[in-house]
Design a protein around this motif. Structure first.
Motif, PDB file in Angstrom:
ATOM      1  N   UNK A  44     -27.342 115.574   6.980  1.00 19.60           N
ATOM      2  CA  UNK A  44     -28.365 115.646   8.016  1.00 19.60           C
ATOM      3  C   UNK A  44     -29.773 115.682   7.408  1.00 19.60           C
ATOM      4  N   UNK A  45     -29.934 116.462   6.357  1.00 21.11           N
ATOM      5  CA  UNK A  45     -31.257 116.602   5.740  1.00 21.11           C
ATOM      6  C   UNK A  45     -31.650 115.313   5.015  1.00 21.11           C
ATOM      7  N   UNK A  46     -30.699 114.716   4.293  1.00 28.19           N
ATOM      8  CA  UNK A  46     -31.012 113.521   3.510  1.00 28.19           C
ATOM      9  C   UNK A  46     -31.293 112.302   4.391  1.00 28.19           C
ATOM     10  N   UNK A  71     -37.498 119.209   0.435  1.00 30.20           N
ATOM     11  CA  UNK A  71     -36.277 118.525   0.863  1.00 30.20           C
ATOM     12  C   UNK A  71     -35.314 118.291  -0.294  1.00 30.20           C
ATOM     13  N   UNK A  72     -35.813 117.730  -1.382  1.00 25.35           N
ATOM     14  CA  UNK A  72     -34.948 117.437  -2.526  1.00 25.35           C
ATOM     15  C   UNK A  72     -34.425 118.706  -3.185  1.00 25.35           C
ATOM     16  N   UNK A  78     -27.805 122.716  -2.162  1.00 25.20           N
ATOM     17  CA  UNK A  78     -26.596 122.588  -1.360  1.00 25.20           C
ATOM     18  C   UNK A  78     -25.497 121.861  -2.133  1.00 25.20           C
ATOM     19  N   UNK A  79     -25.889 120.828  -2.887  1.00 25.74           N
ATOM     20  CA  UNK A  79     -24.897 120.123  -3.715  1.00 25.74           C
ATOM     21  C   UNK A  79     -24.319 121.047  -4.780  1.00 25.74           C
ATOM     22  N   UNK A  80     -25.177 121.858  -5.386  1.00 24.87           N
ATOM     23  CA  UNK A  80     -24.691 122.803  -6.387  1.00 24.87           C
ATOM     24  C   UNK A  80     -23.793 123.867  -5.791  1.00 24.87           C
ATOM     25  N   UNK A  81     -24.146 124.324  -4.579  1.00 27.00           N
ATOM     26  CA  UNK A  81     -23.322 125.328  -3.899  1.00 27.00           C
ATOM     27  C   UNK A  81     -21.944 124.763  -3.566  1.00 27.00           C
TER      28      UNK A  81
END
Length: 219
Positions: A44-46, A71-72, A78-81
């Motif tokens: 959604x964010x990307x 944003x980045x 989130x990707x790391x989480x």
């Protein structure tokens, strides 16, 4: 700070939802759902620049604050989480236990059962009367009820559902034991009292019990 407040709130909700008597199957479902939600938030964010999954951060955007620079950073976090959740819980695969959650839909050949256990699963899943019972009975109660007729499946199921999926019940047991074994009630064997304090949901009717007993009569 607004984003961290939101993400920790999400983590607290997941953590709280797993504190209780959930089995490993229910706990794993909640973990998998949270990981999938992280993927949704990232997408959604990307792609759409939407932050409505984070209320505090969304309020900052409503105050005309520019979130493009963050944003980045948020996507990377989130990707790391998500990566860490998948790494820490990667070895938990409960798909082979689908027959426990619903023996009437699972395929015997994909359940990791022995030939005798598969035969019993086929017999059980073909019983329409048991299917009706299953629809109105909790999963653990159902398997206990068929222990006499399908002992191999019931025994295997208990080995999966009985172990604590979290430390919550252990902590409840320690707290109950500390309350029972006080200096005013220092009994060596507290097994019966501990079973009532932890192992049952029956409400205690102390008023009814006292009313049924005769009070100390006057002399």
């Amino acid at each position: 700070m607004a984003y961290l407040s939101d993400i920790f709130e999400k983590l607290n909700v997941v953590n709280t939802s797993m504190q209780g008597k959930d089995t490993i199957l229910q706990t794993t479902d909640k973990m998998n759902a949270f990981v999938r939600q992280i993927s949704l938030w990232t997408q959604k964010i990307r792609q759409e620049n939407i932050f409505d999954m984070f209320p505090c951060l969304c309020k900052c955007k409503a105050d005309n604050l520019n979130l493009d620079q963050m944003k980045n950073v948020i996507i990377a976090h989130l990707n790391g989480l998500q990566e860490r959740f998948q790494r820490y819980f990667a070895e938990i695969d409960v798909t082979k236990y689908d027959w426990i959650g619903n023996p009437f839909l699972a395929e015997p050949s994909t359940s990791g059962l022995s030939t005798q256990e598969e035969e019993q699963l086929i017999d059980l899943s073909s019983d329409q009367s048991l299917k009706m019972v299953f629809q109105t009975t909790p999963v653990p109660t159902f398997w206990i009820s068929v222990n006499g007729e399908y002992p191999l499946l019931s025994e295997k199921e208990m080995k999966v559902l009985l172990p604590f999926s979290t430390s919550c019940m252990c902590e409840q047991g320690f707290s109950a034991l500390v309350a029972l074994k006080s200096k005013y009630r220092n009994r060596v064997d507290a097994e019966a009292e501990l079973r009532i304090a932890v192992g049952t949901n029956i409400a205690h009717r102390f008023a009814s019990l006292c009313y049924s007993k005769q009070a100390q009569p006057s002399h």
